[in-house]
Design an enzyme around this catalytic site. Structure first.
Site, PDB file in Angstrom:
ATOM      1  N   CYS A  81       1.956  -8.912  13.013  1.00  0.00           N
ATOM      2  CA  CYS A  81       0.840  -9.049  12.083  1.00  0.00           C
ATOM      3  C   CYS A  81      -0.171  -7.920  12.247  1.00  0.00           C
ATOM      4  O   CYS A  81      -0.764  -7.769  13.317  1.00  0.00           O
ATOM      5  CB  CYS A  81       0.154 -10.398  12.307  1.00  0.00           C
ATOM      6  SG  CYS A  81      -1.362 -10.605  11.360  1.00  0.00           S
ATOM      7  N   TYR A 224       0.863  -5.686   0.388  1.00  0.00           N
ATOM      8  CA  TYR A 224       1.278  -7.069   0.140  1.00  0.00           C
ATOM      9  C   TYR A 224       1.278  -7.386  -1.354  1.00  0.00           C
ATOM     10  O   TYR A 224       2.130  -8.134  -1.841  1.00  0.00           O
ATOM     11  CB  TYR A 224       0.362  -8.033   0.890  1.00  0.00           C
ATOM     12  CG  TYR A 224       0.587  -7.995   2.373  1.00  0.00           C
ATOM     13  CD1 TYR A 224       1.514  -8.831   2.980  1.00  0.00           C
ATOM     14  CD2 TYR A 224      -0.096  -7.090   3.173  1.00  0.00           C
ATOM     15  CE1 TYR A 224       1.740  -8.777   4.344  1.00  0.00           C
ATOM     16  CE2 TYR A 224       0.125  -7.014   4.531  1.00  0.00           C
ATOM     17  CZ  TYR A 224       1.043  -7.865   5.113  1.00  0.00           C
ATOM     18  OH  TYR A 224       1.288  -7.799   6.463  1.00  0.00           O
TER      19      TYR A 224
END
Length: 357
Positions: A81, A224
């Site tokens: 992450c 994203y």
């Protein structure tokens, strides 16, 4: 790998920095109470991320609810992450890794409970199951989801990393990375090895904030928006904004060493965590392939420069990154195939010293 329809909701990263409430008034077209970022899609097919929920602050004031104390707090991360790795970067460069402990989950999402199909971050069963990941050392939790349920019995949001945990009160202090790094920058200076290092100096705050705004929208979250788009128009717009922002960075970095001048700042750490993943993951998995990072001379050397700051390379676990992205999004990569390359050497020489005073 089972088909997406059998997997149920899929958890993902905590990227939003928009508000203090977990709700979808930000976009009336979002599906109500989505439980993963893959489900946070508007009617136009665009990805719209929801906000973080735990927003308490650690303070240098010893009378506060969460005072800065050595040994009291623990940071849960995933090396996969980027937002969690922002926080881990601060532990190393501020010299807080002795005062604040941390541990990492497994990279590939798994079922978090036997009673439902929810997929999310889980802890390994032993320290030898997967290098870099370890069992929960504090609560014996099997998943990040369990930590949220310990902190709040009525919690209904996403189960994201990073998680800044208070060992004393057994609760989550904060799960918003942009706020956690601000705490790490100043609140713990009395126990930091590098207390004079200020990555958010007063004279640069306006510039840092402005830079954070456009790099977050178009680059950090932009990859994203490309990868999770479900309509061509939404993807095209996200890709356009992404590459305009990358071109802007390339131009800025042709004139100065760092993104806000010749001083390392918070804005560099925030940008770096996306750039280090770009060619290995985003170019393929999120269809960000118009131009690779290594085709931008200044951005590429800048990324190597940041990587070589003492401690930063310890936050980069490319195996975990690739296993997570390629193995946890079956709607994008249904067979979980992990590409073999490109295996870039970010420890190679760079040319950024030319801007040193």
């Amino acid at each position: 790998m089972r088909p997406r329809s059998l997997l149920g909701p899929i958890n993902t990263f905590n990227l939003s920095e928009l508000s203090n409430n977990y709700n979808y008034k930000l976009n009336k077209n979002l599906v109500s109470m989505a439980r993963s970022s893959l489900e946070e899609i508007s009617d136009s097919g665009a990805f719209v991320r929801s906000a973080s929920t735990f927003r308490n602050f650690i303070s240098s004031d010893q009378n506060s609810q969460f005072p800065a104390e050595s040994g009291r707090y623990h940071l849960y991360i995933s090396y996969a992450c980027p937002w969690a790795c922002r926080c881990l970067s601060y532990l190393y460069i501020k010299g807080l890794n002795k005062a604040i402990s941390f541990s990492a989950v497994k990279p590939i999402w798994e079922r978090t409970k036997d009673t439902d199909e929810y997929m999310g971050w889980v802890f390994p069963g032993s320290k030898i199951e997967l290098p870099g990941a370890e069992p929960d050392p504090l609560n014996g939790a099997k998943s990040i989801r369990e930590l949220y349920e310990i902190a709040s019995a009525n919690y209904t949001g996403k189960y994201t990393v990073p998680v800044l945990w208070d060992k004393k009160l057994k609760t989550i202090v904060n799960n918003e990375s942009s706020e956690i790094i601000r705490m790490f920058n100043t609140a713990f200076n009395n126990v930091a090895d590098s207390p004079t290092l200020d990555l958010y100096p007063a004279n640069l705050r306006a510039q840092i904030d402005e830079t954070n705004d456009w790099t977050y929208d178009s680059i950090n979250n932009g990859v994203y928006r490309c990868g999770f788009a479900k309509k061509q128009e939404a993807y095209n717009e996200a890709a356009r904004q992404l590459y305009e922002a990358l071109d802007k960075c390339e131009n800025i970095l042709s004139k100065q060493r760092y993104i806000c001048g010749n001083t390392l700042t918070e804005a560099d750490i925030r940008l770096f965590v996306t750039l280090i993943r770009f060619d290995e993951v985003y170019a393929v998995h999120f269809k960000c392939n118009k131009k690779l990072l290594r085709e931008f001379p200044n951005l590429f050397n800048y990324t190597k420069d940041i990587f070589q700051i003492p401690g930063i390379s310890s936050t980069v676990n490319m195996e975990h990154m690739k296993l997570h992205y390629y193995g946890s999004h079956p709607s994008i990569n249904p067979f979980g195939i992990v590409p073999v390359g490109p295996n870039i050497d970010y420890s190679a020489p760079h040319d950024r010293e030319r801007f040193s005073a």
